[in-house]
Design an enzyme around this catalytic site. Sequence first.
Site, PDB file in Angstrom:
ATOM      1  N   SER A   8      -4.895   2.528   5.279  1.00  0.00           N
ATOM      2  CA  SER A   8      -5.386   3.389   6.476  1.00  0.00           C
ATOM      3  C   SER A   8      -4.853   3.028   7.755  1.00  0.00           C
ATOM      4  O   SER A   8      -3.723   2.890   8.026  1.00  0.00           O
ATOM      5  CB  SER A   8      -7.082   3.187   6.295  1.00  0.00           C
ATOM      6  OG  SER A   8      -7.516   4.371   7.168  1.00  0.00           O
TER       7      SER A   8
ATOM      8  N   ASP B  41       8.859   2.822  12.105  1.00  0.00           N
ATOM      9  CA  ASP B  41       9.508   3.896  12.639  1.00  0.00           C
ATOM     10  C   ASP B  41      10.155   3.827  13.898  1.00  0.00           C
ATOM     11  O   ASP B  41      11.218   4.375  14.127  1.00  0.00           O
ATOM     12  CB  ASP B  41       8.463   5.239  12.913  1.00  0.00           C
ATOM     13  CG  ASP B  41       8.219   5.840  11.255  1.00  0.00           C
ATOM     14  OD1 ASP B  41       8.904   5.247  10.377  1.00  0.00           O
ATOM     15  OD2 ASP B  41       7.666   6.943  11.452  1.00  0.00           O
TER      16      ASP B  41
ATOM     17  N   LYS C  52      -3.347   5.386   1.817  1.00  0.00           N
ATOM     18  CA  LYS C  52      -4.621   6.103   2.311  1.00  0.00           C
ATOM     19  C   LYS C  52      -4.224   6.747   3.635  1.00  0.00           C
ATOM     20  O   LYS C  52      -4.430   5.914   4.476  1.00  0.00           O
ATOM     21  CB  LYS C  52      -5.913   5.231   2.435  1.00  0.00           C
ATOM     22  CG  LYS C  52      -7.163   6.044   2.877  1.00  0.00           C
ATOM     23  CD  LYS C  52      -8.216   5.235   3.041  1.00  0.00           C
ATOM     24  CE  LYS C  52      -9.322   6.059   3.488  1.00  0.00           C
ATOM     25  NZ  LYS C  52      -9.195   6.494   5.034  1.00  0.00           N
TER      26      LYS C  52
END
Length: 441
Positions: free
Chosen positions: A298, A309, A323
């Site tokens: 999460s 990224d 998740k």
Amino acid sequence: MFKGRKFGKRTLIVCTVSLLALLVAFGTQRRCVAGGNDYESIELFTDVLSIVKKSYVEEVDTKKLIYGAINGMLTSLDPHSSFMPPETYKEMKIDTKGAFGGLGIEITIKDGILTVISPIEDTPAFKAGIKAGDQILKIDDKYTKDLTITDAVKRMRGPKGSKVTITIMREGFEKTKDFVLERDIIQVKSVKSKVLDDGYGYVRISQFQEKTDDDLEKALKTLEANAPLRGLVLDLRNDPGGLLDQAVRVCEHWIPEGKLIVYTEGREKDSKMRFTSRKGNKEGGYPIVVLINSGSASASEIVAGCLQDHKRAVVMGVQSFGKGSVQTIIPLSDNSGLRLTTAKYYTPSGRSIQAKGITPDIVAERVDMTQTSEKKDGMHIREKDLENHFENDGKDAGDEKKPAKPAPYKIDDAFKNDSQVLRALDLLKGWDILRATGRAS
């Protein structure tokens, strides 16, 4: 992970439930403002409720029936949507503040089985050896097959000093094993930090709570008090997640202003959100290694995915939990609440990690480091061990008479057997060396 939510349109849910109870109590029927199929379904529900109230072998509590119906409706949606009766809802709000009574286990339902996402550090579950991926088959004498997450949490919670037995099945076990745990007040300190070596810091985030960002800021200032950081290990292993806004704020320490951190997509307009880095003090450009494992879920996956990224960190470890959904907490009129999945989140590059997880840049399993390098080196022979070998003539040896030894780490004893932390530190030092020699920018 969840986020707060104001009533808005959600008030309609409360009104509908209250209306259904009144219809049954007074034996009346009224047409609801809904489509034909919706009305027929609601009518079916009220018919069943009326029959149970009238004909069940024993008198039943209408509120208990309503709660059961709501709970069944939500658990049919996904593993993370659930109904929280007033007592459970109150405990949930306490959880986010970092103190509650229980065992210290973050759980989910995976393939229909109650499964441990991760134990929380320094809790009864952690100390007893409960691991991410463990399947909880029984809580005391109650099988968990038909339990919701809410019910399971309620059974594991309790006053400090009381005991509970959980029956675990784990990969590699030939049969189930019972763990007898003594409940404690779980005081979760979400951020811990240490100096690994001169100029190299370590920060561990165990879960994302209301004060995680504040605690992180203090930890970074403490690490940088003596000298600027040359590298940082950010440990998100076994971090089950928590508050979305705190994950965003953690990322803001290292992501430039205006850059996308995470975005969410859902059916409703207000579930489509984009979170970008705001103004504020930003950390220096030192390299970062983020550690993840199968217990990272999460909010911790949001942080790892964002830094990965933006090429702000190297992610090391094994595949994370996966998740990728957002739960909204919706308060109801009787102090109960709904935990409803309302959106999926995506990393800045558009990746959904739902049921997939974050793939590390460097795969690194945690291995046993109890064997010392001296013992391993003793199995090898060198040139100097060969009979009739030539001695060194001293050229190019400088003033040294003995082979140079690598400088020992000033690392804390707690990390000396943690292969992933040691490997992360080696990577940071290697990057520093390459940068110093002009082979890295």
